[in-house]
Design a protein around this motif. Structure first.
Motif: not given
Lengths: 421, 105
Positions: A264, B68-71, A260, B100-102, A229, A256, A62
Motif C-alpha cells: 500500500r 483492508r490492504p489486499g482488497i 500487503k 479480495s486477493t487474500l 487477480v 502476508r 486464482k
C-alpha cells in the motif's frame, strides 16, 4: 478526475495501475504486457523445452487458473511445443476441496487440457478430514504439506511427466522470504527463492518412472498477486476463492499482512523483497543447491504450498519440520558435509577466500541444473540421498517424512511425531 | 446536485461475498448529495459495514478506517487508485467491485 489514457496505446482509457512501476494501462495493453512478462520469465530462465510434458498444479484458485490460461495462450502464441495438462490434488476436505475441484473440472474443458486428480485417500489411506479429526486443527498443515509434495510428484510420475509448474506469485515468495528471515532460516530462504527446483536424483536415477526426479518451476514468480487477480477479472476467468477451512495460520498470515501493508505504501516493495531474497540466497554458503535434493527438494515444498491453501497453510511447517529434522539429526550434518566437500574439491581458482566467490562456486550446479551436473555434485549428493525404505520416495532418512507422519497416524499417536521438541 | 438517493451496484468477489450473505451483486441506494458533494467511497464502505455486512468480522473488510490492504477496489472496472481512492464521489449507476486477493491460490 479526468480519465487518464493508456501509457502504451495512448488511446483507450487506463483501467489498471501497475504496482511495479505505476504505469497506467488499458485492459488490452495490460493483458498483453502481463502475458509478455511471463513469456520473458519463461524464456530467460529456459523453463520449458520443446516436446516436454508439463503438468500444472491446479487447485481451481486464482493463481493456478491464471497460470493455466496464460500458459495455454503463450504455448500457442510462441509455439513452445509443450504439452500442458492439469494435475490436481484432492486432499479430502469437504466443503472446500470438493468445490474447488469442480472449478478445475470446468477449467479442463475451458482450456482443453487433460485433468488428473490424485487423492490423499488413495495414496495414503487418509483424507485431511480424517487427519484433522485425529490430530486436531493445529499442525494439520504439516501433514497436508508433506503429503501434497509427494502427491504431486506421484501424480506427475504416473502421467509420465517430469515437470510440474505451480502458481506461486511474487507476493507468495515475498511472504516466504520474510518468514524465513524472521525464523533465521537463510538456507531455506535461498532454496525457496529459486524459480526452478529439481531434485538432484534427476541426475542420479535413470528410472524413467521414478517419482523422485520431478522438476518444479514457478512461472508467475515475478507476477504481483494484484495483477493476477486483475488478469483473472479482465479475462473473466472462472476461479474458486474460499479459504481452506483448516488454515488458521497465524505466522504466514502476519507475514502476508505485512507485505500487503508495505505494498500500500510502496508497491515496488514486493518485488524488492523477492530480489533481496534472491541476493541473500546467493550469499548463503552451501544452501543453494548442493543439498537441493535432500532439503531443497523436500522441505522446499513444505514451505510453499501448491494451489488452494497456498496462501496460508504452511507457516507452522518450518518449525515443526525443523523439529522433525532435529529428531533425526541428519540434515545439518549432511549439509555441512556437502559444503566441505565442495570447497575442498574446488580450491584452485583464486579469490575463493571471499565468501561470495565460494557461494558462487556452490551455486553453479543449479545454473546447470541438468543431467550434466558436475560429478562432484553427484558424489556429494550420494552421500546424503537415499530412498525411503517403505515407499521409495526421495529421502535422506531411512523412512521419509510422509511415511513417518503416516506411521504416527496409523499408530494413533501423532502427537509424539509432530510436537517433538 | 441531486438531493434524492443515488443507486449503484456493488459487487464482492474473491471470497469477500462470504461476508455479505454469500451474495455477490447488490444494488445499494445511498442518500444523495444534500450539500455540494456526492457520497464518496469512504461513505459507501461505512454504509456497507452498517447495513449490508452479515458477518461480524468487520476487520476482514475494513482495517484502520480504510479498505483492508489486499482488497482491490474497481470503480467501473478501473483501479480506484486511478479514480482518487476513498475520495471518489459516486455517481448514480456506478459499479463498484471489491475483490479480495487474500484467499486461496
Amino acid at each position: 478526475m479526468p480519465p487518464a489514457p493508456c501509457a502504451i496505446c495512448e488511446t483507450n482509457r487506463a483501467l489498471i495501475l501497475r504496482p511495479k512501476n505505476h504505469q497506467k494501462l488499458c485492459k488490452t495493453c495490460f493483458i498483453n504486457v502481463f502475458e509478455t512478462e511471463i513469456h520473458n520469465t519463461i524464456i530467460s530462465n529456459k523453463l520449458f523445452s520443446r516436446g516436454e510434458k508439463v503438468a500444472i498444479g491446479a487447485s481451481g484458485g486464482k493463481d493456478s487458473t491464471v497460470l493455466a490460461s496464460v500458459l495455454k495462450t503463450l504455448n500457442e502464441r510462441y509455439d513452445y511445443g509443450v504439452k500442458l495438462m492439469l494435475l490436481s490434488i484432492d486432499e479430502g476436505i469437504k466443503g472446500y476441496r470438493d468445490d474447488s475441484l469442480e472449478t478445475v473440472k470446468r477449467n479442463a474443458q475451458q482450456y482443453d487440457m487433460p485433468l488428473t486428480i490424485v487423492g490423499y485417500d488413495e495414496l495414503y489411506g487418509w483424507t485431511m478430514d480424517q487427519v484433522v479429526e485425529q490430530v486436531g486443527k493445529k499442525g494439520n498443515c504439516t501433514y497436508c504439506g508433506v503429503f501434497r509434495r509427494q502427491a504431486l510428484d506421484r501424480g506427475a510420475a504416473t502421467l509420465g511427466v517430469r515437470h510440474v509448474v505451480t502458481g506461486h506469485n511474487a507476493d507468495d515468495i515475498a511472504e516466504t522470504v520474510l518468514m524465513n528471515l524472521l525464523r533465521g532460516d537463510l538456507p531455506r530462504l535461498s532454496r525457496t527463492t529459486s524459480i526452478i527446483t529439481s531434485t538432484p536424483s534427476a541426475s542420479v536415477s535413470d528410472d524413467p518412472n521414478s517419482h523422485t526426479n520431478i522438476k518444479r518451476s514457478k512461472p508467475l514468480k515475478y507476477a504481483y498477486e494484484k495483477e493476477i487477480v486483475l488478469y483473472a477479472h479482465h479475462k473473466s476467468l472462472d476461479y474458486f476463492s474460499t479459504e481452506c477451512i483448516y488454515s488458521p495460520e497465524a505466522f504466514r498470515g502476519s507475514a502476508r499482512a505485512l507485505i500487503k501493508n508495505l505494498e500500500r505504501v510502496r508497491p515496488s516493495a514486493i518485488l524488492d523483497v523477492v530480489r533481496s531474497g534472491e541476493d541473500m540466497g546467493k550469499l548463503v554458503p552451501g544452501a543453494s543447491n548442493s543439498c537441493a535434493g535432500e532439503c531443497g527438494g523436500k522441505s522446499q515444498v513444505l514451505e510453499e504450498e501448491v494451489g488452494g491453501c497456498g496462501s496460508s497453510n504452511s507457516s507452522a511447517l518450518g518449525g515443526e519440520m525443523a523439529a522433525l529434522d532435529k529428531q533425526f539429526g541428519h540434515n545439518e550434518a549432511a549439509e555441512m558435509d556437502v559444503l566441505e566437500t565442495e570447497i575442498r574439491l574446488k580450491p584452485k581458482s583464486p579469490g575463493q577466500e571471499n565468501g561470495r566467490d565460494i557461494s558462487k562456486e556452490l551455486r553453479r550446479p543449479k545454473n546447470s541444473r541438468s543431467k550434466n551436473a558436475p560429478t562432484i555434485e553427484k558424489k556429494s549428493i550420494r552421500q546424503v540421498m537415499g530412498q525411503c525404505s517403505r515407499c521409495g520416495y526421495l529421502s535422506s532418512q531411512a523412512i521419509c517424512k510422509a511415511c513417518m507422519l503416516l506411521e504416527g497416524l496409523n499408530k494413533n499417536r501423532p502427537r509424539t511425531m509432530v510436537v517433538g521438541e | 446536485m441531486a438531493s434524492d438517493t443515488i443507486s449503484i451496484t456493488v459487487e464482492f468477489t474473491g471470497g469477500l461475498e462470504l461476508l455479505f450473505g454469500n451474495k455477490k451483486k447488490h444494488t445499494v441506494s445511498l442518500p444523495g448529495a444534500s450539500k455540494t458533494k456526492n457520497p464518496d467511497i469512504t461513505f459507501l464502505v461505512n454504509h456497507l459495514c452498517e447495513n449490508l455486512m452479515q458477518d461480524s468480522r468487520r476487520e476482514l473488510f475494513v482495517l484502520d478506517g480504510g479498505v483492508r490492504p489486499g482488497i482491490l477496489v474497481l470503480i467501473n472496472d478501473a483501479d480506484w487508485e486511478l479514480e482518487g481512492e476513498e475520495k471518489y464521489e459516486l455517481q448514480s449507476g456506478d459499479h463498484v467491485l471489491f475483490v479480495s486477493t487474500l484467499h486461496g491460490g
